[in-house]
Design a protein around this motif. Structure first.
Motif, PDB file in Angstrom:
ATOM      1  N   LYS A 237     -82.997-103.814 -87.796  1.00 36.63           N
ATOM      2  CA  LYS A 237     -83.217-101.885 -88.198  1.00 36.63           C
ATOM      3  C   LYS A 237     -81.293-101.533 -89.724  1.00 36.63           C
ATOM      4  O   LYS A 237     -81.792-101.540 -90.461  1.00 36.63           O
ATOM      5  N   GLU A 238     -80.719-101.909 -88.443  1.00 30.53           N
ATOM      6  CA  GLU A 238     -79.533-101.706 -89.783  1.00 30.53           C
ATOM      7  C   GLU A 238     -79.372-102.401 -91.047  1.00 30.53           C
ATOM      8  O   GLU A 238     -78.606-101.742 -91.366  1.00 30.53           O
TER       9      GLU A 238
ATOM     10  N   LYS B  90     -81.832-103.927 -92.791  1.00 31.16           N
ATOM     11  CA  LYS B  90     -82.804-103.392 -93.348  1.00 31.16           C
ATOM     12  C   LYS B  90     -83.456-104.865 -93.703  1.00 31.16           C
ATOM     13  O   LYS B  90     -83.348-105.421 -95.081  1.00 31.16           O
ATOM     14  N   ILE B  91     -83.187-105.589 -92.306  1.00 34.13           N
ATOM     15  CA  ILE B  91     -84.322-107.503 -92.818  1.00 34.13           C
ATOM     16  C   ILE B  91     -84.957-106.759 -91.491  1.00 34.13           C
ATOM     17  O   ILE B  91     -85.510-105.871 -90.645  1.00 34.13           O
ATOM     18  N   ASN B  92     -86.231-107.614 -91.472  1.00 40.51           N
ATOM     19  CA  ASN B  92     -86.912-108.538 -89.916  1.00 40.51           C
ATOM     20  C   ASN B  92     -86.135-109.237 -89.209  1.00 40.51           C
ATOM     21  O   ASN B  92     -85.461-110.158 -89.160  1.00 40.51           O
TER      22      ASN B  92
END
Length: 208
Positions: free
Chosen positions: A35-36, A38-40
């Protein structure tokens, strides 16, 4: 374990480092890191496998950075004392600017909650020690350094002084009036580093 990382991997490692230092390894999930960053989540698994393997990679990533700089230092046209001084300044600068990873390392090594595969990290540390040995041997051959030096104890002498200072930060901030982050870091970069350099020089060189 690999010691070179691409830009995306480095981004993930840096995010994980900040979260591990803030929330602890156990308090940080792969989901938090994804989440931090910004990836899966699948990308983290693809690059690193497990969270434990990500931590292992993080430790190696930070250690590799110092190893490369020490390799370059060996080749510089400096006398042995100048090389030792530069090595000390390098160590203190890198550690002080990467406090997060050392906070993580201290906890992991002291708690022994996980069986981490740190073979690559150990090999990098051996390489760092070899660089130090090369500098000291050069100084001994030139008659600058003493012959009875216990080389493996030089690094803990350097780092131990820094970590004692940092672990007692509130005391030294009050004692030395280091009431801002800038003053604290400047003191480490100048006065503390110079003190450590003088200490190591006294250990290595003949009395004048």
């Amino acid at each position: 374990m690999k010691t070179d990382f691409n830009d995306k991997q480095i981004q993930i490692l840096q995010v994980a480092e900040a979260l591990f230092a803030e929330k602890g390894f156990d308090g940080t999930s792969i989901r938090d890191i994804a989440k931090e960053a910004k990836i899966n989540i699948a990308m983290i698994s693809y690059y690193f496998g497990s969270k434990e393997q990500l931590l292992e990679s993080l430790i190696v990533y930070r250690a590799s950075d110092i190893k490369l700089q020490l390799d370059n230092l060996i080749l510089e046209d400096l006398n042995p004392i100048e090389k030792i001084n530069k090595l000390i300044a390098l160590y203190i600068s890198r550690i002080n600017s990467n406090r997060c990873i050392y906070k993580i390392l201290h906890f992991e090594f002291s708690s022994k909650k996980r069986d981490l595969n740190l073979e690559a990290f150990t090999e990098l540390k051996k390489g760092n020690l070899k660089s130090l040995e090369t500098i000291i041997k050069e100084g001994q051959e030139k008659g600058i350094f003493k012959k009875d030096i216990i080389v493996p104890l030089i690094t803990p002498t350097i780092l131990g002084t820094y970590f004692h200072f940092h672990m007692n930060r509130p005391f030294y901030e009050n004692l030395l009036h280091l009431n801002t982050e800038e003053k604290y870091n400047t003191y480490i970069k100048t006065t503390l580093t110079m003190h450590i350099q003088q200490t190591i020089k006294a250990l290595l060189t003949y009395e004048s």
